[in-house]
Write a protein that holds these residues in place. Sequence first.
Motif, PDB file in Angstrom:
ATOM      1  N   TYR A 121     -37.858  23.327  10.535  1.00 23.73           N
ATOM      2  CA  TYR A 121     -36.850  23.596  11.572  1.00 23.73           C
ATOM      3  C   TYR A 121     -35.445  23.269  11.052  1.00 23.73           C
ATOM      4  N   GLU A 122     -35.319  22.210  10.274  1.00 26.27           N
ATOM      5  CA  GLU A 122     -34.001  21.870   9.727  1.00 26.27           C
ATOM      6  C   GLU A 122     -33.514  22.975   8.787  1.00 26.27           C
ATOM      7  N   ARG A 123     -34.406  23.487   7.950  1.00 28.50           N
ATOM      8  CA  ARG A 123     -34.013  24.591   7.065  1.00 28.50           C
ATOM      9  C   ARG A 123     -33.657  25.835   7.874  1.00 28.50           C
ATOM     10  N   ARG A 124     -34.394  26.086   8.960  1.00 22.40           N
ATOM     11  CA  ARG A 124     -34.087  27.230   9.805  1.00 22.40           C
ATOM     12  C   ARG A 124     -32.691  27.087  10.422  1.00 22.40           C
ATOM     13  N   ALA A 125     -32.338  25.866  10.796  1.00 26.32           N
ATOM     14  CA  ALA A 125     -31.012  25.619  11.348  1.00 26.32           C
ATOM     15  C   ALA A 125     -29.931  25.899  10.313  1.00 26.32           C
ATOM     16  N   GLU A 126     -30.187  25.495   9.072  1.00 24.20           N
ATOM     17  CA  GLU A 126     -29.183  25.663   8.022  1.00 24.20           C
ATOM     18  C   GLU A 126     -28.945  27.131   7.689  1.00 24.20           C
ATOM     19  N   THR A 127     -29.948  27.957   7.882  1.00 22.48           N
ATOM     20  CA  THR A 127     -29.813  29.381   7.553  1.00 22.48           C
ATOM     21  C   THR A 127     -29.592  30.234   8.799  1.00 22.48           C
ATOM     22  N   PHE A 128     -29.328  29.593   9.929  1.00 22.89           N
ATOM     23  CA  PHE A 128     -29.177  30.312  11.198  1.00 22.89           C
ATOM     24  C   PHE A 128     -28.012  31.287  11.153  1.00 22.89           C
ATOM     25  N   ASP A 129     -28.273  32.490  11.597  1.00 24.78           N
ATOM     26  CA  ASP A 129     -27.242  33.534  11.679  1.00 24.78           C
ATOM     27  C   ASP A 129     -27.033  33.884  13.148  1.00 24.78           C
ATOM     28  N   PRO A 130     -25.932  33.443  13.746  1.00 21.65           N
ATOM     29  CA  PRO A 130     -25.715  33.705  15.180  1.00 21.65           C
ATOM     30  C   PRO A 130     -25.572  35.182  15.504  1.00 21.65           C
ATOM     31  N   ALA A 131     -25.303  35.998  14.471  1.00 19.57           N
ATOM     32  CA  ALA A 131     -25.128  37.431  14.716  1.00 19.57           C
ATOM     33  C   ALA A 131     -26.442  38.204  14.667  1.00 19.57           C
ATOM     34  N   ALA A 132     -27.542  37.522  14.305  1.00 20.79           N
ATOM     35  CA  ALA A 132     -28.834  38.204  14.198  1.00 20.79           C
ATOM     36  C   ALA A 132     -29.312  38.665  15.567  1.00 20.79           C
ATOM     37  N   ASP A 133     -30.029  39.779  15.581  1.00 18.82           N
ATOM     38  CA  ASP A 133     -30.504  40.351  16.849  1.00 18.82           C
ATOM     39  C   ASP A 133     -31.453  39.411  17.585  1.00 18.82           C
ATOM     40  N   ASN A 134     -32.246  38.630  16.813  1.00 22.96           N
ATOM     41  CA  ASN A 134     -33.236  37.753  17.445  1.00 22.96           C
ATOM     42  C   ASN A 134     -32.766  36.304  17.489  1.00 22.96           C
ATOM     43  N   GLY A 191     -29.109  28.735  22.186  1.00 22.28           N
ATOM     44  CA  GLY A 191     -28.899  27.390  21.652  1.00 22.28           C
ATOM     45  C   GLY A 191     -28.650  27.386  20.173  1.00 22.28           C
ATOM     46  N   GLY A 192     -29.131  28.429  19.478  1.00 18.63           N
ATOM     47  CA  GLY A 192     -28.841  28.618  18.076  1.00 18.63           C
ATOM     48  C   GLY A 192     -29.154  27.445  17.180  1.00 18.63           C
ATOM     49  N   LYS A 193     -28.213  27.127  16.325  1.00 18.73           N
ATOM     50  CA  LYS A 193     -28.391  26.102  15.302  1.00 18.73           C
ATOM     51  C   LYS A 193     -28.720  24.746  15.908  1.00 18.73           C
ATOM     52  N   ALA A 194     -28.074  24.420  17.009  1.00 15.03           N
ATOM     53  CA  ALA A 194     -28.317  23.133  17.661  1.00 15.03           C
ATOM     54  C   ALA A 194     -29.758  23.026  18.154  1.00 15.03           C
ATOM     55  N   ALA A 195     -30.305  24.131  18.670  1.00  9.73           N
ATOM     56  CA  ALA A 195     -31.680  24.121  19.167  1.00  9.73           C
ATOM     57  C   ALA A 195     -32.661  23.864  18.034  1.00  9.73           C
ATOM     58  N   PHE A 196     -32.453  24.533  16.894  1.00 14.21           N
ATOM     59  CA  PHE A 196     -33.334  24.316  15.750  1.00 14.21           C
ATOM     60  C   PHE A 196     -33.219  22.886  15.237  1.00 14.21           C
ATOM     61  N   THR A 197     -32.014  22.366  15.202  1.00 12.72           N
ATOM     62  CA  THR A 197     -31.816  20.998  14.711  1.00 12.72           C
ATOM     63  C   THR A 197     -32.476  19.987  15.642  1.00 12.72           C
ATOM     64  N   SER A 198     -32.366  20.233  16.938  1.00 10.49           N
ATOM     65  CA  SER A 198     -33.007  19.354  17.909  1.00 10.49           C
ATOM     66  C   SER A 198     -34.521  19.382  17.765  1.00 10.49           C
ATOM     67  N   GLU A 199     -35.086  20.568  17.539  1.00 10.48           N
ATOM     68  CA  GLU A 199     -36.530  20.674  17.307  1.00 10.48           C
ATOM     69  C   GLU A 199     -36.931  19.916  16.045  1.00 10.48           C
ATOM     70  N   ALA A 200     -36.087  19.985  15.023  1.00  9.40           N
ATOM     71  CA  ALA A 200     -36.368  19.238  13.793  1.00  9.40           C
ATOM     72  C   ALA A 200     -36.492  17.750  14.098  1.00  9.40           C
TER      73      ALA A 200
END
Length: 258
Positions: A186-199, A203-212
């Motif tokens: 999840y931390e790696r997913r947050a680091e590579t998060f693209d807010p412009a992606a269709d999916n 919550g974006g990057k913060a959501a992934f970081t919180s899950e981590a």
Amino acid sequence: MFSPALRHRQKVLAQLAGDIPDESVAPPEPATDSEAGREYASLRVLLHDNLRKLADVQSIEARNPMKAEMAQAFRPWIDGVLAAGEAGQAAQDEILVTNMIWAIDYRDFDYALRLGAHVLKYNLVLPERYNRTAACFLAEDIATVALAQHEDVTLEQLMRASTLSKDADMPDQARAKLHKAIGRAYERRAETFDPAADNAPAGGKAAFTSEAMTHLARAFELDRNVGVKKDMERVARKLKAMEDATSDDDTGDDGDQE
């Protein structure tokens, strides 16, 4: 190597080999006095011959592609077993269980998880040489690969392993290892998060970081020696930085208002 007719025959017989089991206990193997049982016994002879050949090879790196090649001979049978499982029928099956183990070794995690779903649903047991339950093996070994070579295992595959094994009894250390692997993914997913992606999720990057942090903290709860303290400190700093940035943005917005 095998004709289409033979592959079809094996698949059909495999569908007939199962029975409607009591899902609270391991089912018996296919009856030896049936055609399906005899086909299973024949394929198990081939399996044991393969295992002897693998035992003669000391290099793990050399054994794994051998397992991938050997597995092809059992695909029609396993397809039939899985089809029977979807219809509510199953039998203890050393062939399918061994191929689940092999699939982890040669890094086909989607296939391993597909077989693992059947194994866990019907309480199939690992061969006697393994001293863990199937659920523990599946969760712990996929996590072990993810922690050593994270590029080989996706976050989705780790979550699938977690979902499949969530109700199974296993040592806390094994489950902690899986949560550690998920937290880092999840931390790696947050680091590579693209807010412009269709999916892009809400919550974006913060959501992934919180899950981590959630998974790393759970790993620590289960096993204080699992090795996530530095991970938790690093993720906590990232969360704090995001909170500070959000707070600054809010303050700036208020300042623009009359």
